[in-house]
Design an enzyme around this catalytic site. Structure first.
Site, PDB file in Angstrom:
ATOM      1  N   LYS A 152       0.887  -1.591  -0.029  1.00  0.00           N
ATOM      2  CA  LYS A 152      -0.003   0.077  -0.325  1.00  0.00           C
ATOM      3  C   LYS A 152       0.743   0.953   0.313  1.00  0.00           C
ATOM      4  CE  LYS A 152       0.642   1.475   4.975  1.00  0.00           C
ATOM      5  NZ  LYS A 152       1.299   3.092   4.870  1.00  0.00           N
TER       6      LYS A 152
ATOM      7  N   ASP B 298      -2.691  -1.606   9.968  1.00  0.00           N
ATOM      8  CA  ASP B 298      -2.741  -1.528   8.597  1.00  0.00           C
ATOM      9  C   ASP B 298      -2.996  -2.807   7.657  1.00  0.00           C
ATOM     10  OD1 ASP B 298      -1.530   1.055   7.811  1.00  0.00           O
ATOM     11  OD2 ASP B 298       0.601   0.600   7.414  1.00  0.00           O
TER      12      ASP B 298
END
Length: 286
Positions: free
Chosen positions: A10, A134
């Site tokens: 990401k 996350d």
């Protein structure tokens, strides 16, 4: 039985810190984005839980988030995780790209399929929040607004498959250190996260790119001038916008196509960086 999951890295298109919460975590607002730089996670039957990687020195035991994810899913499903999880690493380590979190999310998705549990993404995200901030995003990836400490997610429409070049210097940045240093900052310039979300919803790609920003970048780049040098090289060679991801130290810059990305990556390699060319990817199916 053998099952394979892709663990996409990401980046943060926008990262804002809104203050310190009573639980001592920071309240954040982020637009997070999955990219094609990815690890491959393979799950096979085994007499006991075993996690291995193809990187010498990368611990696969109980300290690895993938191991913790397998244990967590076993506890939830009331069954022993008798599997071998093997991780082929492509995502840079300690890079601000959620490399460990995406492997954990891949294990959650993989065991959901392996054991035919049929859990929806939302349930896997809630489980993932027990492992790290996350992990919930990495379950489905794509484009999302993340708030709270990063675990409260709102899916956004997929962005086009724009190309980007990434460069990581030989640094390891402690996320807690970055947030502690951020708390000392004065005159913080906050990115327009609300405007970015509206631009994503409207399909206004240029509006999204204009609003890219990361409040942790001045902290990490202030302590490590090589980050500014990577940004300068990227901008000078045609990438824009250029931004640091998460608490760093990876820098990414958008490019017009794969060829331009590879040209810039070859220039960056002279700075002794890990480099990659990737593109934005949409949501995983769970």
């Amino acid at each position: 039985m053998k099952l394979t999951e892709t663990g996409y890295a990401k980046i943060n298109l926008g990262l804002d810190v809104l203050g310190l919460r009573p639980d001592r975590y920071h309240e954040v607002a982020m637009v997070m984005q999955g990219i094609s730089l990815a690890d491959t996670v393979t799950i096979t039957e085994n007499p006991e839980l075993l996690v291995t990687t193809d990187l010498p020195g990368l611990e696969g035991g109980p300290s690895n988030l993938a191991w913790k994810a397998a244990v967590l899913m076993g506890e939830y499903a009331h069954r022993a995780p008798k599997v071998h999880v093997h991780i082929e690493k492509k995502v840079f380590l300690a890079a601000g790209l959620a490399g460990g979190s995406t492997d954990a999310a891949a294990v959650l998705r993989g065991l959901n399929r392996y054991w035919e549990l049929g859990l929806p993404a939302e349930k896997l995200e809630r489980l993932g929040a027990k492992l790290g901030s996350d992990v919930p995003f990495c379950v489905a990836g794509g484009t999302a607004l993340a708030t709270g400490r990063g675990e409260v997610l709102e899916a956004l429409p997929d962005l086009p498959a724009l190309y980007l070049v990434l460069g990581k210097p030989k640094l390891e940045i402690s996320t807690p250190w970055a947030y502690r240093e951020f708390d000392k900052q004065k005159n913080v310039i906050h990115p327009d996260i609300d405007g970015m979300v509206q631009a994503v919803r409207a399909g206004d790609v240029q509006g999204v790119l204009r609003r890219c920003g990361n409040v942790l970048e001045p902290v990490t780049a202030g302590a490590h001038p090589e980050i500014r040098e990577i940004q300068r090289q990227m901008l000078q060679n045609g990438a824009a916008p250029v931004l640091m991801s998460g608490s760093g130290p990876t820098v990414f810059g958008f490019v017009k196509d794969k060829e331009e990305g590879e040209r810039i990556a070859s220039i960056l390699q002279s700075l002794q960086l890990e480099t990659a060319v990737a593109k934005l990817v949409g949501r995983n199916t769970v």
